[in-house]
Design an enzyme around this catalytic site. Structure first.
Site, PDB file in Angstrom:
ATOM      1  N   PHE A   1     -18.347   4.291 -28.177  1.00 35.60           N
ATOM      2  CA  PHE A   1     -18.708   5.133 -27.047  1.00 35.60           C
ATOM      3  C   PHE A   1     -17.621   5.199 -25.975  1.00 35.60           C
ATOM      4  CE2 PHE A   1     -20.670   0.957 -26.367  1.00 35.60           C
ATOM      5  CZ  PHE A   1     -20.131   0.574 -25.145  1.00 35.60           C
ATOM      6  N   ASP A   2     -16.632   4.303 -26.054  1.00 35.07           N
ATOM      7  CA  ASP A   2     -15.548   4.353 -25.055  1.00 35.07           C
ATOM      8  C   ASP A   2     -14.374   3.523 -25.549  1.00 35.07           C
ATOM      9  OD1 ASP A   2     -14.193   4.996 -22.759  1.00 35.07           O
ATOM     10  OD2 ASP A   2     -15.148   3.457 -21.528  1.00 35.07           O
TER      11      ASP A   2
ATOM     12  N   PHE B   1     -17.886  -5.233 -27.132  1.00 38.28           N
ATOM     13  CA  PHE B   1     -16.615  -4.813 -26.560  1.00 38.28           C
ATOM     14  C   PHE B   1     -15.503  -5.697 -27.114  1.00 38.28           C
ATOM     15  CE2 PHE B   1     -19.458  -3.116 -23.321  1.00 38.28           C
ATOM     16  CZ  PHE B   1     -18.848  -1.911 -22.983  1.00 38.28           C
TER      17      PHE B   1
ATOM     18  N   TYR C   1      -9.773  -2.130 -23.869  1.00 38.40           N
ATOM     19  CA  TYR C   1     -11.060  -2.414 -24.492  1.00 38.40           C
ATOM     20  C   TYR C   1     -11.480  -1.280 -25.411  1.00 38.40           C
ATOM     21  CZ  TYR C   1     -13.163   0.937 -21.267  1.00 38.40           C
ATOM     22  OH  TYR C   1     -13.482   2.092 -20.605  1.00 38.40           O
TER      23      TYR C   1
ATOM     24  N   TYR D   1     -26.660  -2.305 -19.669  1.00 42.25           N
ATOM     25  CA  TYR D   1     -27.270  -1.168 -18.976  1.00 42.25           C
ATOM     26  C   TYR D   1     -28.797  -1.191 -19.020  1.00 42.25           C
ATOM     27  CZ  TYR D   1     -22.468   0.375 -19.116  1.00 42.25           C
ATOM     28  OH  TYR D   1     -21.115   0.433 -18.962  1.00 42.25           O
TER      29      TYR D   1
ATOM     30  N   ILE E   1     -20.145  -4.014 -15.652  1.00 41.52           N
ATOM     31  CA  ILE E   1     -21.396  -4.663 -16.071  1.00 41.52           C
ATOM     32  C   ILE E   1     -21.236  -6.177 -16.009  1.00 41.52           C
ATOM     33  CG2 ILE E   1     -22.194  -2.732 -17.486  1.00 41.52           C
ATOM     34  CD1 ILE E   1     -21.137  -4.234 -19.946  1.00 41.52           C
TER      35      ILE E   1
END
Length: 576
Positions: free
Chosen positions: A79-80, A142, A69, A125, A99
Site C-alpha cells: 500500500f505504500d 513494514f 520503508y 490504524y 503510527i
C-alpha cells in the site's frame, strides 16, 4: 500506488479509534539475531531482523530519523513504499507524527539496520483503517531500513532549549562547570535577523556568555560538535529583552532565538581539593592513564608566579632537572596534591589559595619573597615519574621490607608532630603485609609483628588527631592478633574514655593491669578514669537534683493552687 499517499499520524489514528494516548513502553530492547523474530514490548508488536546495523546506539524520542520503508498487508498487498518514490521518509521519533508501532519499533534499531515489523491494528490504524488502502482492524507489515538520524534533545527537560546535533563530536566527555570552553556561535531571531556572532570566544562554563542557553548547551556537547539550538525566551533575555550592545542590535522582550553553536575545544579545570582552593587547568593533555601516588619521585618543569606576575620560583628549565618526592612536604601542599592528578607529558596551570601555600606567613623563595596570604600560580609540566612498586608486583620478602620502611617513615613523621602523614605511612605499611597466605611461617611471624606495631602506632596517631572511633578499631585489630597486648588495651581505654564508654575503658584497664601490674602508664590512665567517673557522677547528681528540685517546686505550686480554689465561696444566683 499514488505518490502522495497520506501517512496518517499516530494521534489521528488514536482519535479515530477513541484510544488513550498513553501506551505501555517496551520493557527492553531485546537482542535479535538475523532471521529471528521477537515481540517488542507488551502490545503485540513483532520485529524480525533482516540486516544488522552499525555500532550500539539507538535513536531517542525527539530525534529526526530518516528511513526507507515498504508497507504491505498480511496478504502481501503493498500500500505504500518510499523506495518506489525514490525519496527517504523523515519524521521526529516519539512525537506522534507516525503510527505508534513505528515509534515503538524504530527506536530499537541501529544505523543501517533493516527489519520487518508486524504491527497489530491497535498500534496502526485501528477499527477505522485508512481508506481506501488499509481496511479496518488490519495488521500491517513494514520493511524498514534506518538510514540515519539527527539527535534532538530537550536539554532542560522543560521545552526551553532543544538541541539538534548537526555534526557529531569526538569522544564521550562533556565540559563541566569549572572548565574553560572555546566556542563559535551565531544567534538569530526567528525571522532570521542576526543578533550576535563570534568566530571564537572563550569562557568559563559556570560564568556563561551571551545568554544562559550557551552554558547549558555546551555541558551536553562533545569536542568538535556542531548543533542548532532552538531557545525559548526564558533561556535568552526573558520578558525584558536586551538593549542594543555595541554593533549588536536589541533583542525584543520574550524573543526566542535560533543559535548555531560549535564547541571547538575546552580546557579541563578540576577542583583538586574539593573546596575550590586548588584548581588545575589542563593546558596540554598527558599520555596514558597512570598518575603519581604518595612516595612517587616526579620530574617536572615548574614556574611559580604571584598574582602580579612576579616569578618566585623557576626550576627544571634549560636542561636542569627538578625532582621531588610526592607527599614529603618538599613543595607546597597545593602543588603536591595537584601533581598527583597529572599524567606523563601533561602541562597545567595550578592556582593555589594561601591555605594550601604559605598561609599567613611571608616566605623567602628562590627568586622573590612571597607575601603573606598570597595566591600562587604554578605553570607545571610533568616530564616523568617513577611510582613506588605496588604490593601486587612484590614477592613476600619485598612486601615485608616495604612495610618496615613505611613504618620507619611513619615514625619520623610522628616525632615531627605530623600525625596525619604518619598515619598514612602506617596504613600503607599494613597494606603490604595484610594478606599473608602465601608467606612462609617465618615471614608470617615478621608480618604479624609489623601489623601489630603499625596498627598500634596508627592508633596513637588517631588519638592525637582525636579520631577516637578509629583508634578503637585499630587497637581491636591488634587484640584480635594478640589478646594480651598491653599497649593495645591501654590505647583503646584512652579512646573509650574520650568516647565516654567508661565501663569498657575500665574493662581494658583492669585486663592490662592483670597482665602488667606495674605498668605506670596504665595506672595513670586508671586514675584518669576514676576522676572521670567521679566527674560524671557529680554532673549526674547535679542534673537529676535540679530536675527533682523543679518537680518538687511544681508540686508545691499545684498544691497551693488547689487549696485556694477550695477556699473560694460558692457563687450565688442573684435572681434567687
Amino acid at each position: 500506488m499514488d505518490d502522495d499517499f497520506d501517512f496518517p499520524s499516530a494521534s489521528n489514528a488514536a482519535d479515530e479509534m477513541g484510544m488513550d494516548e498513553e501506551l505501555d513502553l517496551p520493557e527492553t530492547n531485546p537482542v535479535i539475531k538475523v532471521g529471528e523474530e521477537k515481540e517488542i514490548g507488551k502490545n503485540g508488536l513483532k520485529k524480525k531482523l533482516i540486516n544488522e546495523g552499525e555500532g550500539w546506539e539507538n535513536p531517542s524520542s525527539g530525534d529526526e530519523v530518516e528511513v526507507h520503508y515498504v508497507g504491505t498487508l498480511l496478504d502481501g498487498t503493498q500500500f505504500d513504499s518510499s523506495r518506489d518514490r525514490g525519496t527517504p521518509f523523515k519524521f521526529k521519533l516519539g512525537q506522534g507524527q507516525v503510527i505508534k508501532g513505528w515509534d515503538e519499533g524504530i527506536k530499537t534499531m541501529k544505523k543501517g539496520e533493516k527489519a520487518l515489523f508486524t504491527i497489530p491494528p491497535e498500534l496502526a490504524y485501528g477499527e477505522s483503517g485508512s481508506p481506501p488502502t488499509i481496511p479496518p482492524n488490519a495488521t500491517l507489515q513494514f520493511e524498514v531500513e534506518l538510514l540515519s538520524w539527527t539527535s534532538v534533545k530537550d536539554i532542560c527537560k522543560d521545552g526551553g532549549i532543544f538541541k539538534k546535533v548537526l555534526v557529531e563530536g569526538e569522544g564521550w566527555q562533556n565540559p563541566k562547570d569549572l572548565d574553560e570552553v572555546f566556542v563559535k556561535y551565531e544567534a538569530l531571531l526567528e525571522d532570521g535577523t542576526l543578533i550576535s556572532k563570534s568566530d571564537g570566544v572563550e569562557f568559563t562554563v559556570k560564568d556563561g556568555f551571551f545568554c544562559p542557553a550557551l552554558a547549558k548547551a555546551v555541558k551536553t556537547m562533545k569536542k568538535g560538535e556542531k548543533a542548532l539550538l532552538t531557545v525559548n525566551s526564558q533561556y535568552v533575555f526573558g520578558e525584558k529583552g536586551r538593549p542594543q550592545v555595541g554593533d549588536e542590535i536589541s533583542v525584543p522582550p520574550n524573543a526566542s532565538l535560533q543559535i548555531n553553536l560549535e564547541l571547538v575545544s575546552w580546557k579541563t579545570v578540576s577542583d583538586v581539593t574539593n573546596d575550590k582552593k586548588v584548581l588545575k587547568k589542563i593546558l596540554k593533555e598527558g599520555e596514558g592513564y597512570e598518575r603519581p601516588n604518595d612516595g612517587t619521585v616526579v620530574k617536572v618543569k615548574l614556574t611559580g608566579k604571584l598574582q602580579d606576575g612576579t616569578v618566585f620560583v623557576k626550576k627544571g628549565h634549560d636542561g636542569e632537572e627538578f625532582e621531588f618526592k610526592v607527599d614529603e612536604e618538599q613543595v607546597t601542599e597545593g602543588l603536591d596534591r595537584a601533581v598527583k592528578t597529572m599524567k606523563n607529558g601533561e602541562m597545567a596551570l595550578v592556582i593555589v589559595q594561601p591555605e594550601y601555600a604559605f598561609g599567613p606567613s611571608e616566605s623567602q623563595q628562590e627568586l622573590a619573597v612571597v607575601p603573606a596570604d598570597s595566591t600562587l600560580y604554578y605553570e607545571i609540566e610533568m616530564v616523568s615519574f617513577v611510582k613506588e612498586k605496588e604490593s601486587w608486583d612484590m614477592n613476600a620478602q619485598e612486601k615485608i621490607e616495604a612495610a618496615g620502611k613505611k613504618k620507619e617513615e611513619g615514625n619520623v613523621w610522628f616525632k615531627a608532630g605530623k600525625y596525619a602523614r604518619a598515619s598514612k605511612r602506617y596504613e600503607k605499611g599494613v597494606g603490604f603485609v595484610e594478606y599473608d597466605s602465601s608467606f612462609s611461617d617465618e615471614e608470617k611471624q615478621q608480618a604479624k609483628l609489623l601489623k601489630i606495631s603499625c596498627n598500634l602506632n596508627n592508633a596513637a596517631c588517631k588519638l592525637k588527631l582525636k579520631d577516637y572511633k578509629e583508634a578503637v578499631k585499630l587497637c581491636t585489630k591488634v587484640l584480635d592478633i594478640d589478646s594480651r597486648n598491653v599497649k593495645a588495651l591501654y590505647r583503646r581505654a584512652q579512646a573509650y574514655i574520650q568516647l565516654v564508654e567508661l565501663e569498657l575503658a575500665e574493662q581494658d584497664i583492669k585486663k592490662a593491669l592483670e597482665i602488667d601490674p606495674d605498668n605506670r602508664d596504665v595506672k595513670m590512665e586508671y586514675k584518669i578514669l576514676k576522676d572521670k567517673v567521679k566527674e560524671y557522677n557529680r554532673k549526674d547528681a547535679q542534673f537529676y537534683g535540679s530536675i527533682f528540685a523543679k518537680m518538687s517546686k511544681l508540686e508545691q505550686q499545684n498544691s497551693s493552687s488547689a487549696e485556694k480554689k477550695e477556699a473560694m465561696p460558692m457563687a450565688i444566683d442573684s435572681k434567687a
